[in-house]
Design a protein around this motif. Structure first.
Motif, short mmCIF file in Angstrom:
data_model
loop_
_atom_site.label_atom_id
_atom_site.label_comp_id
_atom_site.label_asym_id
_atom_site.label_seq_id
_atom_site.Cartn_x
_atom_site.Cartn_y
_atom_site.Cartn_z
N LEU A 67 0.84 -1.19 0.00
CA LEU A 67 0.00 0.00 0.00
C LEU A 67 0.87 1.24 0.00
CD1 LEU A 67 -1.36 0.77 3.56
CD2 LEU A 67 0.19 -1.13 3.16
N ASP A 68 0.30 2.35 -0.48
CA ASP A 68 1.02 3.61 -0.55
C ASP A 68 1.14 4.21 0.85
OD1 ASP A 68 2.17 6.00 -1.19
OD2 ASP A 68 0.53 6.71 -2.47
N LEU A 69 2.35 4.38 1.31
CA LEU A 69 2.58 4.90 2.66
C LEU A 69 2.66 6.40 2.73
CD1 LEU A 69 5.25 2.31 3.85
CD2 LEU A 69 2.77 2.25 4.20
N ARG A 70 2.70 7.08 1.60
CA ARG A 70 2.85 8.53 1.60
C ARG A 70 1.76 9.24 2.41
NH1 ARG A 70 4.01 6.38 -3.29
NH2 ARG A 70 6.08 6.77 -4.21
N PRO A 71 0.49 8.85 2.26
CA PRO A 71 -0.55 9.52 3.05
C PRO A 71 -0.37 9.36 4.55
CG PRO A 71 -1.54 8.36 1.20
CD PRO A 71 -0.11 7.92 1.26
N GLU A 72 0.14 8.23 4.99
CA GLU A 72 0.33 8.02 6.42
C GLU A 72 1.42 8.93 6.97
OE1 GLU A 72 0.54 4.05 7.83
OE2 GLU A 72 -1.02 3.30 6.48
N PHE A 73 2.50 9.08 6.22
CA PHE A 73 3.56 9.98 6.65
C PHE A 73 3.09 11.44 6.62
CE2 PHE A 73 6.12 6.27 6.21
CZ PHE A 73 7.25 6.49 6.97
N GLY A 115 5.72 13.78 6.15
CA GLY A 115 5.85 13.18 4.84
C GLY A 115 6.78 13.93 3.92
N ASP A 116 6.85 15.26 4.10
CA ASP A 116 7.70 16.08 3.24
C ASP A 116 9.18 15.94 3.59
OD1 ASP A 116 7.10 17.32 5.72
OD2 ASP A 116 7.69 19.28 4.93
N LEU A 117 9.49 15.25 4.68
CA LEU A 117 10.89 15.08 5.07
C LEU A 117 11.51 13.86 4.41
CD1 LEU A 117 10.63 15.82 8.91
CD2 LEU A 117 10.93 17.43 7.01
N ILE A 118 10.69 13.01 3.82
CA ILE A 118 11.18 11.82 3.12
C ILE A 118 11.46 12.21 1.67
CG2 ILE A 118 10.73 9.43 2.51
CD1 ILE A 118 10.81 9.93 5.52
#
Length: 224
Positions: free
Chosen positions: A133-139, A145-148
C-alpha cells in the motif's frame, strides 16, 4: 590515519522500524471484533497460534518471497495464508482490511523527531519497504511526509527486499553512493540485503513495545 567518509543519506525500513508491528494476538482480536464475534482469550490465542503454524508451511514461505511485488500478489498470498490457518472468508477479509488502515501501524514516538533532526542536518532520507500500500498519506498525516526524499515501495517497483535492486533504486533516487549511505531496519533476512548493495546496515532489536521510543536517536551522532 584515514579520514572517515561522511554519511550523506539514510534508508529506513518501515514496519518494526518507524512504526509498531503488533503481534498476531492484536490483529486477531481486532478482526474478530470487526465481524461482531466474541474475542475471548482462548479464541484469540487459538487463531494466533494457527497463524504462526501456517506461516511455516512451504507454500506460505515461498509465496512470501514475492508477495509484496504487487497489490494483487499480496492479497492473493495473504488470503491463501489465512485460509491455511483455518480462518473463514469473513474473518480473513476483516484481518486483511485492518492492514490497510493507518491506525494499525502507529509511529514510534521518536520516529518523527529523529527523521526531522536528520533532515535538518542535510541528510537525504529514503523509505524502503516491502509493502502493498502507498505509505505517503500516512507519513503526511503524521506531519513529516515532506521530510522523506523518496519512497521506494516494493509494490511500485516489482521487487522486494532482500533483493539488492530495491536498495539500488533508493540510492539512485537519492543520488548518493553506497558507501555514503546507511540502511536502518529490524530484520537481518530482509534489511540485511542492503549489504549486498554496498550499504552499511544498522539493525534494531525486534520486539519493540508500542508507544515507547525505538532508540532511533542513536543514529544522530552519525550525521553531524
Amino acid at each position: 590515519m584515514k579520514q572517515e567518509q561522511k554519511l550523506d543519506a539514510i534508508l529506513f525500513d518501515w514496519r518494526g522500524t518507524l512504526v509498531h508491528d503488533p503481534p498476531n494476538e492484536w490483529w486477531v482480536r481486532e478482526a474478530l471484533l470487526r465481524v461482531g464475534r466474541v474475542a475471548d482469550e482462548k479464541r484469540v490465542v487459538d487463531f494466533s497460534d494457527a497463524l504462526r503454524r501456517a506461516a511455516e508451511l512451504p507454500e506460505v514461505v515461498e509465496g512470501d518471497l514475492a508477495c509484496d511485488c504487487s497489490k494483487e500478489a499480496h492479497r492473493a498470498w495473504s488470503l491463501m495464508y489465512f485460509r491455511l490457518a483455518g480462518l473463514d472468508d469473513e474473518l480473513a477479509l476483516a484481518l486483511y482490511a485492518l492492514d490497510l488502515e493507518a491506525t494499525s501501524h502507529p509511529f514510534y514516538p521518536d520516529s518523527e523527531p529523529v527523521v526531522r533532526a536528520l533532515h535538518e542536518r542535510g541528510c537525504r532520507i529514503a523509505l524502503v519497504s516491502n509493502v502493498h500500500l502507498d505509505l505517503r498519506p500516512e507519513f503526511a498525516a503524521a506531519g513529516f511526509g515532506d521530510l522523506i526524499d523518496t519512497y521506494v515501495l516494493s509494490f511500485e517497483h516489482g521487487v522486494q527486499k532482500p533483493d539488492r535492486r530495491i536498495f539500488e533504486i533508493a540510492l539512485e533516487a537519492l543520488e548518493v553512493e553506497p558507501h555514503r549511505a546507511l540502511m536502518v531496519g529490524d530484520c537481518v533476512a530482509l534489511d540485511g540485503g542492503a549489504i549486498d548493495a554496498g550499504i552499511a546496515t544498522w539493525l534494531l532489536p525486534v520486539g519493540a513495545t508500542a508507544g515507547e521510543p525505538r532508540g532511533l536517536d542513536r543514529l544522530l551522532p552519525l550525521f553531524v
